[in-house]
Design a protein around this motif. Structure first.
Motif, PDB file in Angstrom:
ATOM      1  N   LEU A 170       0.834  -1.204   0.000  1.00 35.04           N
ATOM      2  CA  LEU A 170       0.000   0.000   0.000  1.00 35.04           C
ATOM      3  C   LEU A 170       0.870   1.256   0.000  1.00 35.04           C
ATOM      4  CD1 LEU A 170      -2.703  -1.099   2.601  1.00 35.04           C
ATOM      5  CD2 LEU A 170      -3.076  -0.733   0.157  1.00 35.04           C
ATOM      6  N   THR A 171       1.918   1.237   0.821  1.00 36.56           N
ATOM      7  CA  THR A 171       2.814   2.393   0.895  1.00 36.56           C
ATOM      8  C   THR A 171       3.512   2.628  -0.441  1.00 36.56           C
ATOM      9  OG1 THR A 171       3.164   2.017   3.257  1.00 36.56           O
ATOM     10  CG2 THR A 171       4.797   3.368   2.128  1.00 36.56           C
ATOM     11  N   LEU A 172       4.033   1.555  -1.040  1.00 36.86           N
ATOM     12  CA  LEU A 172       4.705   1.683  -2.334  1.00 36.86           C
ATOM     13  C   LEU A 172       3.764   2.225  -3.416  1.00 36.86           C
ATOM     14  CD1 LEU A 172       6.898  -1.542  -2.590  1.00 36.86           C
ATOM     15  CD2 LEU A 172       7.709   0.816  -2.517  1.00 36.86           C
ATOM     16  N   ALA A 173       2.505   1.814  -3.359  1.00 36.23           N
ATOM     17  CA  ALA A 173       1.533   2.237  -4.363  1.00 36.23           C
ATOM     18  C   ALA A 173       1.030   3.658  -4.122  1.00 36.23           C
ATOM     19  CB  ALA A 173       0.363   1.255  -4.400  1.00 36.23           C
ATOM     20  N   GLY A 174       1.497   4.288  -3.051  1.00 39.09           N
ATOM     21  CA  GLY A 174       1.127   5.678  -2.800  1.00 39.09           C
ATOM     22  C   GLY A 174      -0.162   5.856  -2.027  1.00 39.09           C
ATOM     23  N   VAL A 175      -0.671   4.769  -1.428  1.00 39.61           N
ATOM     24  CA  VAL A 175      -1.886   4.873  -0.624  1.00 39.61           C
ATOM     25  C   VAL A 175      -1.519   5.559   0.688  1.00 39.61           C
ATOM     26  CG1 VAL A 175      -3.711   3.598   0.573  1.00 39.61           C
ATOM     27  CG2 VAL A 175      -2.899   2.833  -1.675  1.00 39.61           C
ATOM     28  N   LYS A 176      -2.145   6.674   0.944  1.00 36.45           N
ATOM     29  CA  LYS A 176      -1.831   7.455   2.136  1.00 36.45           C
ATOM     30  C   LYS A 176      -2.683   6.994   3.304  1.00 36.45           C
ATOM     31  CE  LYS A 176       0.893  10.331  -0.032  1.00 36.45           C
ATOM     32  NZ  LYS A 176       2.271   9.985  -0.085  1.00 36.45           N
ATOM     33  N   PRO A 177      -2.119   7.036   4.512  1.00 39.93           N
ATOM     34  CA  PRO A 177      -2.922   6.751   5.702  1.00 39.93           C
ATOM     35  C   PRO A 177      -4.065   7.750   5.799  1.00 39.93           C
ATOM     36  CG  PRO A 177      -0.593   6.836   6.261  1.00 39.93           C
ATOM     37  CD  PRO A 177      -0.731   7.332   4.848  1.00 39.93           C
ATOM     38  N   CYS A 178      -5.106   7.370   6.519  1.00 48.61           N
ATOM     39  CA  CYS A 178      -6.282   8.226   6.582  1.00 48.61           C
ATOM     40  C   CYS A 178      -6.181   9.316   7.641  1.00 48.61           C
ATOM     41  CB  CYS A 178      -7.536   7.384   6.799  1.00 48.61           C
ATOM     42  SG  CYS A 178      -7.399   6.229   8.153  1.00 48.61           S
ATOM     43  N   ASN A 179      -5.091   9.395   8.395  1.00 44.56           N
ATOM     44  CA  ASN A 179      -4.912  10.559   9.257  1.00 44.56           C
ATOM     45  C   ASN A 179      -3.466  10.999   9.188  1.00 44.56           C
ATOM     46  OD1 ASN A 179      -3.571   8.776  10.951  1.00 44.56           O
ATOM     47  ND2 ASN A 179      -4.780   9.237  12.742  1.00 44.56           N
ATOM     48  N   ARG A 180      -2.994  11.740  10.162  1.00 39.76           N
ATOM     49  CA  ARG A 180      -1.690  12.403  10.073  1.00 39.76           C
ATOM     50  C   ARG A 180      -0.572  11.431   9.691  1.00 39.76           C
ATOM     51  NH1 ARG A 180      -1.490  15.655  14.412  1.00 39.76           N
ATOM     52  NH2 ARG A 180      -3.373  14.807  15.241  1.00 39.76           N
ATOM     53  N   PRO A 181       0.399  11.934   8.919  1.00 36.37           N
ATOM     54  CA  PRO A 181       1.480  11.074   8.454  1.00 36.37           C
ATOM     55  C   PRO A 181       2.490  10.773   9.550  1.00 36.37           C
ATOM     56  CG  PRO A 181       1.881  13.324   7.791  1.00 36.37           C
ATOM     57  CD  PRO A 181       0.518  13.301   8.463  1.00 36.37           C
ATOM     58  N   VAL A 182       3.343   9.830   9.268  1.00 38.35           N
ATOM     59  CA  VAL A 182       4.463   9.517  10.145  1.00 38.35           C
ATOM     60  C   VAL A 182       5.729   9.901   9.396  1.00 38.35           C
ATOM     61  CG1 VAL A 182       5.741   7.666  11.273  1.00 38.35           C
ATOM     62  CG2 VAL A 182       3.256   7.677  11.347  1.00 38.35           C
ATOM     63  N   ALA A 183       6.612  10.619  10.062  1.00 42.53           N
ATOM     64  CA  ALA A 183       7.843  11.081   9.424  1.00 42.53           C
ATOM     65  C   ALA A 183       8.744   9.904   9.082  1.00 42.53           C
ATOM     66  CB  ALA A 183       8.573  12.055  10.355  1.00 42.53           C
ATOM     67  N   GLU A 184       9.459  10.026   7.986  1.00 40.19           N
ATOM     68  CA  GLU A 184      10.444   9.013   7.610  1.00 40.19           C
ATOM     69  C   GLU A 184      11.662   9.086   8.523  1.00 40.19           C
ATOM     70  OE1 GLU A 184      10.280   6.560   5.258  1.00 40.19           O
ATOM     71  OE2 GLU A 184       8.192   7.153   5.137  1.00 40.19           O
ATOM     72  N   ALA A 185      11.986  10.309   8.961  1.00 37.40           N
ATOM     73  CA  ALA A 185      13.163  10.507   9.806  1.00 37.40           C
ATOM     74  C   ALA A 185      12.764  11.284  11.054  1.00 37.40           C
ATOM     75  CB  ALA A 185      14.233  11.267   9.041  1.00 37.40           C
ATOM     76  N   LEU A 186      13.572  11.153  12.080  1.00 39.81           N
ATOM     77  CA  LEU A 186      13.311  11.861  13.326  1.00 39.81           C
ATOM     78  C   LEU A 186      13.711  13.324  13.205  1.00 39.81           C
ATOM     79  CD1 LEU A 186      14.651   9.274  15.939  1.00 39.81           C
ATOM     80  CD2 LEU A 186      12.309   9.599  15.156  1.00 39.81           C
ATOM     81  N   SER A 187      13.019  14.173  13.947  1.00 35.52           N
ATOM     82  CA  SER A 187      13.395  15.575  14.012  1.00 35.52           C
ATOM     83  C   SER A 187      14.722  15.697  14.756  1.00 35.52           C
ATOM     84  CB  SER A 187      12.305  16.377  14.734  1.00 35.52           C
ATOM     85  OG  SER A 187      12.266  15.993  16.108  1.00 35.52           O
TER      86      SER A 187
END
Length: 194
Positions: free
Chosen positions: A90-107
């Motif tokens: 799902l992630t590879l196909a570009g399906v976005k989660p239905c609420n706030r995203p999760v960062a790929e990297a930490l702040s």
């Protein structure tokens, strides 16, 4: 469909996700076979055609909750592997989660806190929560029971983990362990749900 097209217009159902996976250059042939097999297995377990299964994590989660490994004739490990691979597809196909995203990297703030966290179990348990907080703009010293509750909501709506409540409970417990053991960890204690 190429990768850019999928990002602009993600598939609406698992048939579209499968079509994307077998044609994309984002993964090698072995990975594509594994992901395609997981999609087909999930469709068979749900008892529905792939074009009748929406490419939506909340809808898929409802199916996962109704299914049991024994009932579909697989081990719990295989069941978990299929749901994990499905989530990756799902992630590879570009399906976005239905609420706030999760960062790929930490702040930067979270990277600083994690630099002092050498325990591998604590790191692996807290990393997804830290990425969630990074994406949400929540600094380590601003974590609270309210923030952890938002994380539970995020897990429930976007993740295919079998039991979001248990993951949430583990995050609260390991956060408190890090607070007690790690010098410089934020002086915040989270309430551990029963």
């Amino acid at each position: 469909m190429d990768a850019d097209a999928a990002r602009n217009s993600p598939p609406r159902d698992l048939k579209g996700v499968l079509n994307f996976i077998v044609t994309t250059s984002l993964c090698n042939q072995r990975q594509a076979r594994e992901l395609a097999s997981a999609i087909r297995s999930f469709g068979a377990w749900a008892g529905l055609r792939l074009d009748h299964l929406p490419a939506d994590t909340a809808a898929i989660r409802r199916h996962v909750e109704r299914l049991h490994p024994e009932a579909v004739g697989v081990s719990p490990a295989r069941f978990a592997n299929v749901t994990s691979l499905l989530n990756r597809a799902l992630t590879l196909a570009g399906v976005k989660p239905c609420n706030r995203p999760v960062a790929e990297a930490l702040s930067v703030a979270w990277n600083t806190v994690f630099a002092s966290l050498s325990n591998r179990y604590l790191r692996s348990s807290l990393a997804p929560f830290a990425r969630f907080c990074s994406a949400s703009g929540v600094a380590p010293d601003a974590v609270s029971d309210g923030v952890s509750s938002l994380y539970l909501e995020h897990l429930t709506k976007t993740s295919l983990v079998k039991d979001p409540q248990t993951v949430y409970q583990t995050v609260c417990r390991t956060w408190n362990q890090a607070r007690a053991k790690v010098l410089g960890w934020p002086a915040v204690t989270l309430t551990i749900p029963s």
